[in-house]
Scaffold this motif. Structure first.
Motif, PDB file in Angstrom:
ATOM      1  N   ILE A  70      35.896  40.776  37.062  1.00  0.00           N
ATOM      2  CA  ILE A  70      35.566  42.192  37.246  1.00  0.00           C
ATOM      3  C   ILE A  70      34.170  42.491  36.702  1.00  0.00           C
ATOM      4  CG2 ILE A  70      36.209  44.538  36.582  1.00  0.00           C
ATOM      5  CD1 ILE A  70      39.132  43.538  36.517  1.00  0.00           C
ATOM      6  N   GLN A  71      33.846  41.902  35.558  1.00  0.00           N
ATOM      7  CA  GLN A  71      32.535  42.121  34.968  1.00  0.00           C
ATOM      8  C   GLN A  71      31.430  41.564  35.855  1.00  0.00           C
ATOM      9  OE1 GLN A  71      33.373  44.531  32.815  1.00  0.00           O
ATOM     10  NE2 GLN A  71      31.834  43.716  31.414  1.00  0.00           N
ATOM     11  N   GLU A  72      31.675  40.402  36.464  1.00  0.00           N
ATOM     12  CA  GLU A  72      30.658  39.806  37.321  1.00  0.00           C
ATOM     13  C   GLU A  72      30.401  40.639  38.564  1.00  0.00           C
ATOM     14  OE1 GLU A  72      32.129  35.927  38.130  1.00  0.00           O
ATOM     15  OE2 GLU A  72      31.660  35.132  36.132  1.00  0.00           O
ATOM     16  N   VAL A  73      31.432  41.307  39.064  1.00  0.00           N
ATOM     17  CA  VAL A  73      31.292  42.104  40.278  1.00  0.00           C
ATOM     18  C   VAL A  73      30.782  43.516  39.976  1.00  0.00           C
ATOM     19  CG1 VAL A  73      32.564  43.183  42.196  1.00  0.00           C
ATOM     20  CG2 VAL A  73      33.029  40.813  41.557  1.00  0.00           C
ATOM     21  N   CYS A  74      31.310  44.122  38.915  1.00  0.00           N
ATOM     22  CA  CYS A  74      31.023  45.533  38.637  1.00  0.00           C
ATOM     23  C   CYS A  74      29.980  45.745  37.537  1.00  0.00           C
ATOM     24  CB  CYS A  74      32.310  46.261  38.243  1.00  0.00           C
ATOM     25  SG  CYS A  74      33.570  46.224  39.518  1.00  0.00           S
ATOM     26  N   GLY A  75      29.779  44.750  36.698  1.00  0.00           N
ATOM     27  CA  GLY A  75      28.865  44.936  35.583  1.00  0.00           C
ATOM     28  C   GLY A  75      29.503  45.726  34.457  1.00  0.00           C
ATOM     29  N   GLU A  76      28.687  46.112  33.520  1.00  0.00           N
ATOM     30  CA  GLU A  76      29.187  46.798  32.326  1.00  0.00           C
ATOM     31  C   GLU A  76      29.470  48.277  32.566  1.00  0.00           C
ATOM     32  OE1 GLU A  76      30.004  45.595  29.433  1.00  0.00           O
ATOM     33  OE2 GLU A  76      29.379  43.528  29.776  1.00  0.00           O
ATOM     34  N   ASP A  77      28.737  48.890  33.495  1.00  0.00           N
ATOM     35  CA  ASP A  77      28.776  50.352  33.596  1.00  0.00           C
ATOM     36  C   ASP A  77      29.481  50.885  34.838  1.00  0.00           C
ATOM     37  OD1 ASP A  77      27.216  50.470  31.246  1.00  0.00           O
ATOM     38  OD2 ASP A  77      25.385  50.164  32.435  1.00  0.00           O
ATOM     39  N   THR A  78      29.826  50.021  35.781  1.00  0.00           N
ATOM     40  CA  THR A  78      30.438  50.474  37.037  1.00  0.00           C
ATOM     41  C   THR A  78      31.956  50.392  36.955  1.00  0.00           C
ATOM     42  OG1 THR A  78      28.523  49.696  38.288  1.00  0.00           O
ATOM     43  CG2 THR A  78      30.553  50.120  39.527  1.00  0.00           C
ATOM     44  N   VAL A  79      32.620  51.476  37.300  1.00  0.00           N
ATOM     45  CA  VAL A  79      34.081  51.505  37.313  1.00  0.00           C
ATOM     46  C   VAL A  79      34.581  50.785  38.563  1.00  0.00           C
ATOM     47  CG1 VAL A  79      36.120  52.981  37.490  1.00  0.00           C
ATOM     48  CG2 VAL A  79      34.239  53.616  35.972  1.00  0.00           C
ATOM     49  N   VAL A  80      35.531  49.880  38.402  1.00  0.00           N
ATOM     50  CA  VAL A  80      36.065  49.150  39.545  1.00  0.00           C
ATOM     51  C   VAL A  80      36.889  50.097  40.419  1.00  0.00           C
ATOM     52  CG1 VAL A  80      38.117  48.407  38.258  1.00  0.00           C
ATOM     53  CG2 VAL A  80      37.364  47.105  40.248  1.00  0.00           C
ATOM     54  N   THR A  81      36.679  49.999  41.725  1.00  0.00           N
ATOM     55  CA  THR A  81      37.391  50.855  42.675  1.00  0.00           C
ATOM     56  C   THR A  81      37.933  49.991  43.818  1.00  0.00           C
ATOM     57  OG1 THR A  81      35.456  51.283  44.066  1.00  0.00           O
ATOM     58  CG2 THR A  81      35.783  52.733  42.163  1.00  0.00           C
ATOM     59  N   GLU A  82      38.568  50.650  44.783  1.00  0.00           N
ATOM     60  CA  GLU A  82      39.103  49.925  45.931  1.00  0.00           C
ATOM     61  C   GLU A  82      38.003  49.256  46.743  1.00  0.00           C
ATOM     62  OE1 GLU A  82      41.612  52.497  48.207  1.00  0.00           O
ATOM     63  OE2 GLU A  82      42.890  52.997  46.497  1.00  0.00           O
ATOM     64  N   ASP A  83      36.760  49.760  46.653  1.00  0.00           N
ATOM     65  CA  ASP A  83      35.648  49.142  47.378  1.00  0.00           C
ATOM     66  C   ASP A  83      35.364  47.727  46.905  1.00  0.00           C
ATOM     67  OD1 ASP A  83      35.142  51.291  49.025  1.00  0.00           O
ATOM     68  OD2 ASP A  83      33.788  52.252  47.590  1.00  0.00           O
ATOM     69  N   HIS A  84      35.741  47.419  45.664  1.00  0.00           N
ATOM     70  CA  HIS A  84      35.429  46.115  45.088  1.00  0.00           C
ATOM     71  C   HIS A  84      36.518  45.067  45.354  1.00  0.00           C
ATOM     72  CE1 HIS A  84      33.175  48.958  42.344  1.00  0.00           C
ATOM     73  NE2 HIS A  84      32.202  48.138  42.729  1.00  0.00           N
ATOM     74  N   LEU A  85      37.656  45.480  45.886  1.00  0.00           N
ATOM     75  CA  LEU A  85      38.811  44.572  45.957  1.00  0.00           C
ATOM     76  C   LEU A  85      38.533  43.318  46.779  1.00  0.00           C
ATOM     77  CD1 LEU A  85      41.801  47.077  46.343  1.00  0.00           C
ATOM     78  CD2 LEU A  85      40.812  46.083  44.263  1.00  0.00           C
ATOM     79  N   SER A  86      37.790  43.457  47.869  1.00  0.00           N
ATOM     80  CA  SER A  86      37.535  42.286  48.709  1.00  0.00           C
ATOM     81  C   SER A  86      36.674  41.252  48.012  1.00  0.00           C
ATOM     82  CB  SER A  86      36.856  42.719  50.018  1.00  0.00           C
ATOM     83  OG  SER A  86      35.594  43.309  49.759  1.00  0.00           O
ATOM     84  N   ARG A  87      36.020  41.628  46.909  1.00  0.00           N
ATOM     85  CA  ARG A  87      35.145  40.703  46.177  1.00  0.00           C
ATOM     86  C   ARG A  87      35.810  40.198  44.899  1.00  0.00           C
ATOM     87  NH1 ARG A  87      30.437  44.782  45.474  1.00  0.00           N
ATOM     88  NH2 ARG A  87      29.539  43.110  44.173  1.00  0.00           N
ATOM     89  N   LEU A  88      37.108  40.429  44.779  1.00  0.00           N
ATOM     90  CA  LEU A  88      37.846  40.011  43.581  1.00  0.00           C
ATOM     91  C   LEU A  88      38.996  39.087  43.991  1.00  0.00           C
ATOM     92  CD1 LEU A  88      37.974  43.502  41.807  1.00  0.00           C
ATOM     93  CD2 LEU A  88      36.489  41.582  41.205  1.00  0.00           C
ATOM     94  N   PRO A  89      38.705  37.860  44.393  1.00  0.00           N
ATOM     95  CA  PRO A  89      39.752  36.962  44.882  1.00  0.00           C
ATOM     96  C   PRO A  89      40.788  36.601  43.826  1.00  0.00           C
ATOM     97  CG  PRO A  89      37.677  35.776  44.582  1.00  0.00           C
ATOM     98  CD  PRO A  89      37.367  37.229  44.440  1.00  0.00           C
ATOM     99  N   TYR A  90      40.390  36.504  42.584  1.00  0.00           N
ATOM    100  CA  TYR A  90      41.360  36.145  41.552  1.00  0.00           C
ATOM    101  C   TYR A  90      42.341  37.293  41.323  1.00  0.00           C
ATOM    102  CZ  TYR A  90      43.305  33.904  37.429  1.00  0.00           C
ATOM    103  OH  TYR A  90      44.165  33.297  36.538  1.00  0.00           O
ATOM    104  N   LEU A  91      41.866  38.510  41.417  1.00  0.00           N
ATOM    105  CA  LEU A  91      42.758  39.669  41.321  1.00  0.00           C
ATOM    106  C   LEU A  91      43.790  39.616  42.436  1.00  0.00           C
ATOM    107  CD1 LEU A  91      43.586  42.505  40.294  1.00  0.00           C
ATOM    108  CD2 LEU A  91      41.785  43.445  41.763  1.00  0.00           C
ATOM    109  N   ASN A  92      43.349  39.318  43.657  1.00  0.00           N
ATOM    110  CA  ASN A  92      44.269  39.194  44.785  1.00  0.00           C
ATOM    111  C   ASN A  92      45.297  38.104  44.524  1.00  0.00           C
ATOM    112  OD1 ASN A  92      44.957  37.851  47.605  1.00  0.00           O
ATOM    113  ND2 ASN A  92      44.333  39.951  48.041  1.00  0.00           N
ATOM    114  N   ALA A  93      44.853  36.989  43.931  1.00  0.00           N
ATOM    115  CA  ALA A  93      45.758  35.881  43.628  1.00  0.00           C
ATOM    116  C   ALA A  93      46.783  36.282  42.572  1.00  0.00           C
ATOM    117  CB  ALA A  93      44.957  34.669  43.152  1.00  0.00           C
TER     118      ALA A  93
END
Length: 792
Positions: free
Chosen positions: A628-651
């Motif tokens: 999540i940190q690699e995709v969103c960084g320190e200041d960005t809140v993770v949202t549904e827009d980020h889900l396709s870039r989080l394969p481990y979360l999907n797993a």
């Protein structure tokens, strides 16, 4: 040896062939009797060759190969023994040959060792013939009986190619039927041994002429068919295979994916392998890539038309493609449409540019026309379904010519195979008719398969079997989840998708889901600030917020209370939950309210109560937080827009559902029409259930299934957007209508909670057993210690 030297030598061998002698065919030719004198051989030179070419180990086979691991050697040896016995010559040769077969009979019976075509019939047929001739094998009777039993099993299985192995069948065959396969040269399928059998059991002058020609050409070795391959050929084939595999793997690795569309099947591997099976030459990379890219796009577009797209979205996509270069002048009705038109536009233009360079003319217009025709035909079918219009057979077949989708796949690929295709050739009537017939055949085959799977079998087991009380509560199956598959089910499901759970509704309620997450996090923060050392009741917070979301999606707004005329008073939200769900279900089963909001059935069960916080899973939580940190960084809140870039979360999500399915045993079906499933006959009146938990714990499908290992979903076996890795959402026509929303809510919730808090279990708590009733859930509510990660 360098590859070119090997290639040159093979070319020379093909131009000046020198065929190795075949002991097997020679032996069969040696058995042919002289016409009019059955006690004398027609080809004595073949007998002489057999006597002169036995190996030191008693076999007849090629000297340079290891005979102990080759089924060809026992096959040839047995044929030579029978030939010698037939003419009562070479008794010592026969004895040594029988000893060889006895020593190597285990090779004959080993199914793991490769064998010539029809071996189980021809070899065992010759065993029977040898026994009838009085030959005795140095074998146990059980071994002989076992080989003959294999023959009987094979005979029951074989049909069309019996003529090719006719020497092993003898008088079992109808030789008048077999002779229909005789070639113009007099042979039976160009096989000397099969031709000999035809001559023995059904004398034929043309067959005899063919054998005479062979013997004159090759001398005493009366055949040219050796079951051993040339070493150079094998080496070149192995080298070519290795080289091709390297190219295929590299091409597949660089095949683009479209992960932003949650509804779409990700079929990159399937489509690419289909291309490889058709266009396998290593140098035809561009043709394979064109085939695969267009196949992937068509699969996604097909899913959009079948499942995710609204009427407005489908019409918008077709209009955009029709405008092509001017499509940016139109509005995009949704983000999904924008993603699709960009993918189609970019891919087609790129392929057209490369194809035009190869063809030395502009083919871009042709490629655009193919895509435009396809989407128009898909829109026509979608309108038929929406309006419940049954087309005439002529209307259906005319549209099927385009709707199957081979148009944008096959013709563009042909531009890359190396030959220039003139515009006149592409528009030629014969060319277009061939493509039309191919589309029609594929469409009919697809429809036949679909009918068998979805109609002939599915409808026979689509009836829900409900308890009497449950039938009353569901108003005689008027709930979608409990209704039988039919007109009501499909209409109601379509209405719910369009108004509540489809892609348009997902966009409408996105702010509501985001607000739900904010409220939960604010509640957790307030509780932590109030008492940092107190464990928090995870289930209680989730239950309140998720029920609030269900009210907004169902009623259009959140309510704290409602007036109930029958009660004569207002009831609070807590009373609504208890009255509408808990109390109402007590008379049927001990149930969880999630059962009646299936699209929200992900929460809260054991899965998300514990798995991210148990001690053995801290490594997983750390890895997920890092992703999540690699995709969103320190200041960005993770949202549904980020889900396709989080394969481990999907797993993590799918592994949790695999090990702890919300519904362990899917609701019963009632078989109202006798059908066959998996080779088993299911009589009418049978009740059928699917053990989802058992399927997910099947050791033949899952390595160490009892272990919670999200990494298993990252090994390439499953596509990231595949929602049916497990049976948690069902499958087929009765698939959960809210599966997309469940994934969005679940994964976004997990990501936010991991991003905002570090988790620790209450002392003494552990990963408890499920309380499995209608659904699986944690035996006791989860209490956790939360530590904000910073920033609040």
């Amino acid at each position: 040896m360098r590859k070119q030297e090997r290639v040159d030598r093979i070319k020379k061998e093909l131009q000046e062939p020198q065929f190795p002698p075949s002991p097997y065919d020679t032996a069969w030719v040696a058995m042919v009797p002289f016409q009019g004198t059955p006690e004398a051989p027609c080809f004595p030179q073949c007998i002489k060759w057999i006597l002169q070419n036995q190996q030191d180990n008693g076999s007849w086979g090629a000297k340079e190969y290891d005979l102990s691991i080759d089924k060809c050697s026992p096959l040839s040896t047995l044929a030579c023994i029978i030939a010698l016995k037939k003419w009562n010559v070479g008794p010592e040769h026969i004895r040594r040959g029988l000893q060889f077969i006895g020593k190597n009979f285990s090779i004959v019976m080993d199914e793991q060792i490769g064998a010539p075509i029809g071996f189980n019939v021809t070899f065992t047929g010759m065993i029977r013939l040898a026994i009838e001739m009085g030959l005795e094998f140095p074998l146990k009777q059980n071994d002989v009986d076992g080989s003959l039993q294999i023959r009987q099993m094979e005979l029951r299985r074989l049909e069309a190619y019996m003529a090719y192995i006719s020497e092993g069948l003898g008088d079992v065959l109808d030789w008048n039927e077999v002779m229909k396969f005789q070639r113009k040269n007099g042979s039976l399928l160009n096989s000397p041994s099969a031709t000999v059998a035809a001559l023995i059991y059904n004398y034929d002058d043309k067959a005899l002429q063919y054998l005479n020609l062979l013997v004159r050409k090759f001398g005493g070795s009366g055949g040219i068919l050796s079951c051993r391959a040339n070493k150079d050929h094998l080496a070149l084939a192995a080298e070519d295979f290795t080289f091709s595999q390297f190219i295929y793997q590299d091409e597949l690795l660089h095949l683009e994916r479209i992960d932003q569309l949650q509804f779409a099947r990700q079929k990159q591997t399937y489509c690419y392998l289909s291309a490889c099976a058709t266009i396998f030459h290593p140098e035809l990379s561009d043709a394979r890539i064109s085939f695969a890219k267009n196949s992937v796009l068509i699969t996604i577009v097909d899913d959009f038309f079948d499942v995710a797209g609204s009427k407005e979205e489908l019409e918008n996509l077709v209009a955009l493609v029709e405008r092509w270069d001017e499509h940016h002048e139109l509005q995009y009705s949704s983000q999904s449409v924008k993603i699709l038109i960009f993918a189609i536009y970019t891919t087609v233009n790129q392929l057209a540019e490369r194809a035009s360079a190869l063809q030395k003319r502009d083919v871009r217009k042709h490629l655009i026309e193919l895509w435009t025709e396809l989407l128009r035909s898909m829109l026509t079918e979608a309108e038929w379904v929406r309006n419940q219009y049954v087309p005439t057979i002529d209307e259906y077949m005319t549209n099927a010519n385009l709707s199957y989708g081979l148009g944008p796949i096959i013709p563009p690929s042909l531009y890359f195979v190396g030959q220039e295709l003139l515009d006149s050739a592409v528009k030629d009537q014969e060319y277009t008719e061939l493509l039309r017939l191919m589309n029609i055949c594929c469409r009919l085959l697809n429809d036949i398969q679909g009918f068998e799977a979805m109609v002939a079998k599915f409808t026979s087991i689509s009836t829900r079997k409900l308890a009497k009380a449950f039938s009353v509560l569901s108003r005689d199956k008027t709930m979608i989840a409990t209704s039988d598959y039919g007109e009501f089910h499909t209409k109601a499901k379509r209405f719910i998708r369009e108004g509540l759970l489809g892609s348009s509704a997902q966009r409408r309620f996105r702010d509501t889901r985001q607000k739900m997450m904010d409220n939960m996090l604010n509640t957790f923060y307030s509780l932590v600030i109030g008492d940092p050392h107190a464990p928090q009741n995870f289930r209680e917070v989730f239950r309140d917020e998720i029920f609030r979301v269900s009210l907004i999606e169902s009623l259009g707004e959140d309510v704290s209370s409602v007036y109930v005329k029958e009660f004569g008073r207002e009831i609070s939200k807590e009373e609504m939950h208890r009255t509408m769900v808990v109390d109402m279900m007590t008379c049927v089963i001990v149930a969880d309210w999630r059962d009646y909001f299936p699209y929200l059935g992900w929460l809260p069960n054991k899965s998300f109560d514990t798995r991210l916080v148990t001690a053995e899973s801290r490594r997983t939580a750390d890895r997920l937080y890092q992703e999540i940190q690699e995709v969103c960084g320190e200041d960005t809140v993770v949202t549904e827009d980020h889900l396709s870039r989080l394969p481990y979360l999907n797993a993590v999500f799918h592994e949790t559902l695999r090990l702890h399915p919300p519904i362990s045993v899917l609701p019963r079906r009632f078989v109202h029409q006798t059908t066959t499933l998996g080779g088993y006959k299911i009589p009418a009146g049978t009740e059928v259930t699917i053990n989802a938990y058992g399927c997910n714990m099947n050791k033949e499908e899952w390595e160490e299934p009892e272990e919670w290992r999200p990494e298993r979903f990252l090994d390439g076996r499953f596509d990231s957007a595949d929602m049916f890795k497990t049976l948690s959402f069902g499958a087929g026509k009765r698939v959960c209508a809210g599966s997309a929303q469940a994934i969005n809510i679940s994964c976004a919730a997990i990501a936010r909670l991991v991003q905002e808090f570090a988790w620790r279990l209450k002392k003494g708590d552990k990963d408890e057993a499920n309380a499995v009733q209608f659904v699986g859930h944690k035996l006791h509510p989860l209490y956790v210690y939360l530590s904000p990660r910073g920033g609040r």
